[in-house]
Design a protein around this motif. Structure first.
Motif, PDB file in Angstrom:
ATOM      1  N   ASP A  95       7.968  35.304  -9.049  1.00  0.00           N
ATOM      2  CA  ASP A  95       9.377  35.712  -9.185  1.00  0.00           C
ATOM      3  C   ASP A  95       9.494  37.234  -9.135  1.00  0.00           C
ATOM      4  O   ASP A  95      10.381  37.775  -8.481  1.00  0.00           O
TER       5      ASP A  95
ATOM      6  N   ARG B 287      10.949  28.719  -6.010  1.00  0.00           N
ATOM      7  CA  ARG B 287      11.134  30.125  -6.436  1.00  0.00           C
ATOM      8  C   ARG B 287      11.997  30.870  -5.419  1.00  0.00           C
ATOM      9  O   ARG B 287      12.858  31.669  -5.768  1.00  0.00           O
TER      10      ARG B 287
ATOM     11  N   ALA C 142      15.732  32.416  -5.948  1.00  0.00           N
ATOM     12  CA  ALA C 142      16.021  33.841  -5.686  1.00  0.00           C
ATOM     13  C   ALA C 142      17.057  34.008  -4.572  1.00  0.00           C
ATOM     14  O   ALA C 142      17.417  35.135  -4.215  1.00  0.00           O
TER      15      ALA C 142
END
Ligand SMILES: [Zn+2]
Length: 277
Positions: free
Chosen positions: A225, A256, A260
């Motif tokens: 991350d 992930r 994002a």
């Protein structure tokens, strides 16, 4: 009025020849440098290989895949007359990243081969270095203090590994390079793992880029991350083979990326991915 059979045949042959010639002409014209930076993420199965063609036509091949498919892809991407490549960059000496390189060195005039200063005594890698030396190709150690300017607006920032290379896994000593042109940039991360990402971020290096070539084919042990936040790309590209037995790209990595808000394209799904800056 009926055309004589012989004349009809000659006319047909002429038409076929003209159609063939215009096809080749259109194909070649599309490959002439056009003031853009083009990036071709070749479909090499489970491995990495990407070609940069700069606005003035300079060529940089980053990694050479697990077999000879990068060589075939080069044949499609470059004009027929082009027999030179300005720079080869090897991210690290794993065989899914350089198997086409020896043949590229044999068939093209290569300006230089940029490598991380990693000790590797395995036969395929030793053979690669031997061919490069035999062909008189300069072997250049990747050095973050020496970025590469292609003198047409494209810069290759060598971000990693530091010299001397700290003792770490080969994957984490991958050459990390950011190609920049105007406001566009692409970050190539080899097979960097989370551990390498942490060391890179801890060193304070700016890793931001518009496009991120995801590390290690989408392994769950890459692309943390915090690394994704630091790169903050608008697009992620994963170079990966269809139905590979590593299970790449890992669902956790994809999650992930989704979290994002980063769109993902993969060579497994699309084949070659071509971007223009
Ligand atoms: Zn790899």
């Amino acid at each position: 009025m009926q055309m004589p059979h012989r004349f009809r045949r000659a006319l047909l042959i002429l038409c076929v020849m003209l159609a063939g010639a215009s096809f080749v002409l259109v194909r070649e014209l599309r490959r002439i440098p056009d003031g853009h930076l083009a990036v071709h993420f070749f479909d090499v199965g489970q491995g990495d290989s990407a070609l940069l063609v700069s606005p003035s036509g300079k060529t940089v091949l980053i990694d050479g895949g697990p077999d000879l498919s990068a060589l075939e892809a080069l044949g499609r991407a470059l004009p027929l007359s082009r027999r030179s490549i300005d720079l080869l960059i090897l991210s690290h000496p794993d065989p899914d990243h350089f198997i086409a390189f020896p043949e590229v060195l044999r068939r093209f005039e290569v300006g230089a081969l940029l490598l991380p200063a990693i000790q590797n005594d395995e036969e395929p890698y030793r053979a690669l270095l031997a061919i490069a030396r035999e062909r008189g190709v300069a072997l250049v150690k990747a050095d973050p203090k020496r970025d590469i300017d292609l003198n047409d607006g494209v810069t290759l920032d060598i971000l990693w590994p530091p010299d001397p290379v700290p003792s770490m896994e080969d994957n984490d000593a991958s050459v990390i390079v950011r190609a920049s042109y105007g406001t566009g940039s692409i970050l190539f991360t080899g097979d960097l793992s989370v551990k390498g990402e942490e060391t890179l971020l801890a060193s304070g290096i700016d890793v931001s880029a518009q496009v991120l070539k995801i590390g290690h084919h989408g392994s769950r042990f890459s692309s943390s991350d915090s690394f994704l936040a630091a790169v903050h790309p608008r697009l992620a590209v994963i170079s990966v083979g269809k139905d590979n037995h590593y299970g790449h790209p890992n669902p956790e990595t994809l999650e992930r990326l989704t979290k994002a808000g980063i769109p993902v394209r993969t060579t497994a799904e699309e084949g070659e991915i071509d971007l223009t800056f």
